[in-house]
Design a protein around this motif. Sequence first.
Motif, PDB file in Angstrom:
ATOM      1  N   PRO A  83       0.832  -1.212   0.000  1.00 16.93           N
ATOM      2  CA  PRO A  83       0.000   0.000   0.000  1.00 16.93           C
ATOM      3  C   PRO A  83       0.861   1.254   0.000  1.00 16.93           C
ATOM      4  CG  PRO A  83      -0.879  -1.607   1.519  1.00 16.93           C
ATOM      5  CD  PRO A  83       0.449  -2.148   1.062  1.00 16.93           C
ATOM      6  N   ILE A  84       0.616   2.114  -0.965  1.00 19.24           N
ATOM      7  CA  ILE A  84       1.529   3.222  -1.192  1.00 19.24           C
ATOM      8  C   ILE A  84       1.512   4.232  -0.058  1.00 19.24           C
ATOM      9  CG2 ILE A  84      -0.051   4.713  -2.472  1.00 19.24           C
ATOM     10  CD1 ILE A  84       2.221   5.113  -4.504  1.00 19.24           C
ATOM     11  N   PHE A  85       0.426   4.259   0.744  1.00 18.66           N
ATOM     12  CA  PHE A  85       0.377   5.205   1.854  1.00 18.66           C
ATOM     13  C   PHE A  85       1.361   4.821   2.954  1.00 18.66           C
ATOM     14  CE2 PHE A  85      -1.717   2.283   4.627  1.00 18.66           C
ATOM     15  CZ  PHE A  85      -2.672   1.615   3.881  1.00 18.66           C
ATOM     16  N   SER A  86       1.975   3.637   2.838  1.00 14.36           N
ATOM     17  CA  SER A  86       2.959   3.188   3.818  1.00 14.36           C
ATOM     18  C   SER A  86       4.270   3.965   3.729  1.00 14.36           C
ATOM     19  CB  SER A  86       3.266   1.701   3.609  1.00 14.36           C
ATOM     20  OG  SER A  86       2.102   0.919   3.703  1.00 14.36           O
ATOM     21  N   PHE A  87       4.466   4.667   2.618  1.00 13.26           N
ATOM     22  CA  PHE A  87       5.759   5.273   2.349  1.00 13.26           C
ATOM     23  C   PHE A  87       5.710   6.789   2.461  1.00 13.26           C
ATOM     24  CE2 PHE A  87       7.294   1.262   1.119  1.00 13.26           C
ATOM     25  CZ  PHE A  87       6.244   0.630   0.471  1.00 13.26           C
ATOM     26  N   ASP A  88       6.659   7.325   3.255  1.00 17.30           N
ATOM     27  CA  ASP A  88       6.734   8.774   3.419  1.00 17.30           C
ATOM     28  C   ASP A  88       6.994   9.465   2.091  1.00 17.30           C
ATOM     29  OD1 ASP A  88       8.457   8.558   6.608  1.00 17.30           O
ATOM     30  OD2 ASP A  88       6.322   8.733   6.166  1.00 17.30           O
ATOM     31  N   ILE A  89       7.926   8.915   1.347  1.00 18.99           N
ATOM     32  CA  ILE A  89       8.395   9.564   0.136  1.00 18.99           C
ATOM     33  C   ILE A  89       8.514   8.544  -0.988  1.00 18.99           C
ATOM     34  CG2 ILE A  89      10.388  10.704  -0.941  1.00 18.99           C
ATOM     35  CD1 ILE A  89      10.947  12.001   1.773  1.00 18.99           C
ATOM     36  N   MET A  90       8.077   8.936  -2.174  1.00 14.59           N
ATOM     37  CA  MET A  90       8.311   8.178  -3.397  1.00 14.59           C
ATOM     38  C   MET A  90       9.038   9.097  -4.367  1.00 14.59           C
ATOM     39  SD  MET A  90       6.938   5.199  -2.815  1.00 14.59           S
ATOM     40  CE  MET A  90       7.197   4.551  -4.461  1.00 14.59           C
ATOM     41  N   GLU A  91      10.018   8.545  -5.069  1.00 16.26           N
ATOM     42  CA  GLU A  91      10.868   9.373  -5.917  1.00 16.26           C
ATOM     43  C   GLU A  91      11.107   8.742  -7.279  1.00 16.26           C
ATOM     44  OE1 GLU A  91      14.102   9.227  -3.138  1.00 16.26           O
ATOM     45  OE2 GLU A  91      13.761  11.303  -2.507  1.00 16.26           O
ATOM     46  N   TRP A  92      11.407   9.614  -8.245  1.00 17.25           N
ATOM     47  CA  TRP A  92      11.930   9.179  -9.532  1.00 17.25           C
ATOM     48  C   TRP A  92      13.341   9.733  -9.669  1.00 17.25           C
ATOM     49  CZ3 TRP A  92       9.977   5.808 -12.968  1.00 17.25           C
ATOM     50  CH2 TRP A  92       8.629   5.476 -12.881  1.00 17.25           C
ATOM     51  N   TYR A  93      14.271   8.867 -10.032  1.00 18.33           N
ATOM     52  CA  TYR A  93      15.645   9.229 -10.343  1.00 18.33           C
ATOM     53  C   TYR A  93      15.889   8.893 -11.807  1.00 18.33           C
ATOM     54  CZ  TYR A  93      17.282   9.807  -5.501  1.00 18.33           C
ATOM     55  OH  TYR A  93      17.502  10.247  -4.218  1.00 18.33           O
ATOM     56  N   ARG A  94      16.990   9.419 -12.335  1.00 19.47           N
ATOM     57  CA  ARG A  94      17.417   9.016 -13.668  1.00 19.47           C
ATOM     58  C   ARG A  94      18.932   8.957 -13.728  1.00 19.47           C
ATOM     59  NH1 ARG A  94      15.678  14.401 -17.207  1.00 19.47           N
ATOM     60  NH2 ARG A  94      17.298  15.818 -16.402  1.00 19.47           N
ATOM     61  N   GLN A  95      19.401   8.147 -14.665  1.00 18.36           N
ATOM     62  CA  GLN A  95      20.838   8.023 -14.883  1.00 18.36           C
ATOM     63  C   GLN A  95      21.106   8.003 -16.374  1.00 18.36           C
ATOM     64  OE1 GLN A  95      22.749   4.756 -12.854  1.00 18.36           O
ATOM     65  NE2 GLN A  95      24.733   5.733 -13.047  1.00 18.36           N
ATOM     66  N   ALA A  96      21.786   9.034 -16.837  1.00 20.65           N
ATOM     67  CA  ALA A  96      22.162   9.135 -18.246  1.00 20.65           C
ATOM     68  C   ALA A  96      23.491   8.414 -18.468  1.00 20.65           C
ATOM     69  CB  ALA A  96      22.273  10.597 -18.657  1.00 20.65           C
ATOM     70  N   PRO A  97      23.772   8.017 -19.681  1.00 20.99           N
ATOM     71  CA  PRO A  97      25.029   7.317 -19.973  1.00 20.99           C
ATOM     72  C   PRO A  97      26.245   8.129 -19.515  1.00 20.99           C
ATOM     73  CG  PRO A  97      23.560   7.200 -21.855  1.00 20.99           C
ATOM     74  CD  PRO A  97      22.920   8.123 -20.880  1.00 20.99           C
ATOM     75  N   GLY A  98      27.110   7.489 -18.743  1.00 21.11           N
ATOM     76  CA  GLY A  98      28.330   8.138 -18.292  1.00 21.11           C
ATOM     77  C   GLY A  98      28.153   9.125 -17.154  1.00 21.11           C
ATOM     78  N   LYS A  99      26.944   9.189 -16.594  1.00 20.55           N
ATOM     79  CA  LYS A  99      26.669  10.134 -15.515  1.00 20.55           C
ATOM     80  C   LYS A  99      26.145   9.409 -14.286  1.00 20.55           C
ATOM     81  CE  LYS A  99      25.730  14.146 -18.453  1.00 20.55           C
ATOM     82  NZ  LYS A  99      24.782  15.266 -18.726  1.00 20.55           N
ATOM     83  N   GLY A 100      26.151  10.128 -13.164  1.00 16.65           N
ATOM     84  CA  GLY A 100      25.619   9.562 -11.941  1.00 16.65           C
ATOM     85  C   GLY A 100      24.111   9.625 -11.894  1.00 16.65           C
ATOM     86  N   ARG A 101      23.536   8.927 -10.948  1.00 18.42           N
ATOM     87  CA  ARG A 101      22.085   8.919 -10.777  1.00 18.42           C
ATOM     88  C   ARG A 101      21.665  10.218 -10.108  1.00 18.42           C
ATOM     89  NH1 ARG A 101      19.468   3.281  -8.950  1.00 18.42           N
ATOM     90  NH2 ARG A 101      20.880   2.686 -10.662  1.00 18.42           N
ATOM     91  N   GLU A 102      20.615  10.853 -10.632  1.00 17.47           N
ATOM     92  CA  GLU A 102      20.157  12.138 -10.101  1.00 17.47           C
ATOM     93  C   GLU A 102      18.667  12.092  -9.795  1.00 17.47           C
ATOM     94  OE1 GLU A 102      20.512  15.419 -12.795  1.00 17.47           O
ATOM     95  OE2 GLU A 102      19.426  14.427 -14.413  1.00 17.47           O
ATOM     96  N   LEU A 103      18.287  12.814  -8.753  1.00 18.73           N
ATOM     97  CA  LEU A 103      16.885  12.907  -8.372  1.00 18.73           C
ATOM     98  C   LEU A 103      16.136  13.773  -9.379  1.00 18.73           C
ATOM     99  CD1 LEU A 103      14.611  12.388  -6.286  1.00 18.73           C
ATOM    100  CD2 LEU A 103      15.365  14.483  -5.132  1.00 18.73           C
ATOM    101  N   VAL A 104      15.022  13.274  -9.865  1.00 12.83           N
ATOM    102  CA  VAL A 104      14.189  14.008 -10.814  1.00 12.83           C
ATOM    103  C   VAL A 104      12.988  14.639 -10.108  1.00 12.83           C
ATOM    104  CG1 VAL A 104      12.717  13.799 -12.855  1.00 12.83           C
ATOM    105  CG2 VAL A 104      14.857  12.498 -12.709  1.00 12.83           C
ATOM    106  N   ALA A 105      12.279  13.853  -9.311  1.00 13.59           N
ATOM    107  CA  ALA A 105      11.066  14.346  -8.670  1.00 13.59           C
ATOM    108  C   ALA A 105      10.784  13.519  -7.424  1.00 13.59           C
ATOM    109  CB  ALA A 105       9.878  14.278  -9.625  1.00 13.59           C
ATOM    110  N   ARG A 106      10.109  14.152  -6.463  1.00 15.29           N
ATOM    111  CA  ARG A 106       9.779  13.530  -5.187  1.00 15.29           C
ATOM    112  C   ARG A 106       8.357  13.916  -4.814  1.00 15.29           C
ATOM    113  NH1 ARG A 106      13.759  15.671  -1.636  1.00 15.29           N
ATOM    114  NH2 ARG A 106      14.971  13.765  -1.918  1.00 15.29           N
TER     115      ARG A 106
END
Length: 120
Positions: free
Chosen positions: A26-49
């Motif tokens: 159940p999604i209400f169990s989680f304080d925060i849900m996030e989307w990250y992305r990782q482009a080729p040759g780059k680190g993972r970055e936060l997109v949205a929360r």
Amino acid sequence: VLLVESGGGLVQPGGSLRLSCAVSEPIFSFDIMEWYRQAPGKGRELVARITRGGSTNYADAVKGRFTISRDNAKNEVNLQMNSLKTEDTAVYYCHTGPSYYGVTYYADTWGQGTQVTVSS
């Protein structure tokens, strides 16, 4: 908890895609849900929360173009991406945790990722 992303693909610059993250708990169990992305040759970055209460935060690079939302009935977190640019090309990951809900502990959890390619 399991996170399964879907909705990625190939789109032309200026186009739109909608990513979905199916959550096994159940999604209400989680304080925060996030989307990250990782482009080729780059680190993972936060997109949205998005928080349990519905507050949202976005990376400067996507503000005004991307919208994160949560559907408690479907146990989904979605990312609507409009006006896509070539620099949005990346693998997009759903993420949550670590957090507690009552006495239940949820570890730091990532989905397997979905590829988004923006190209003409």
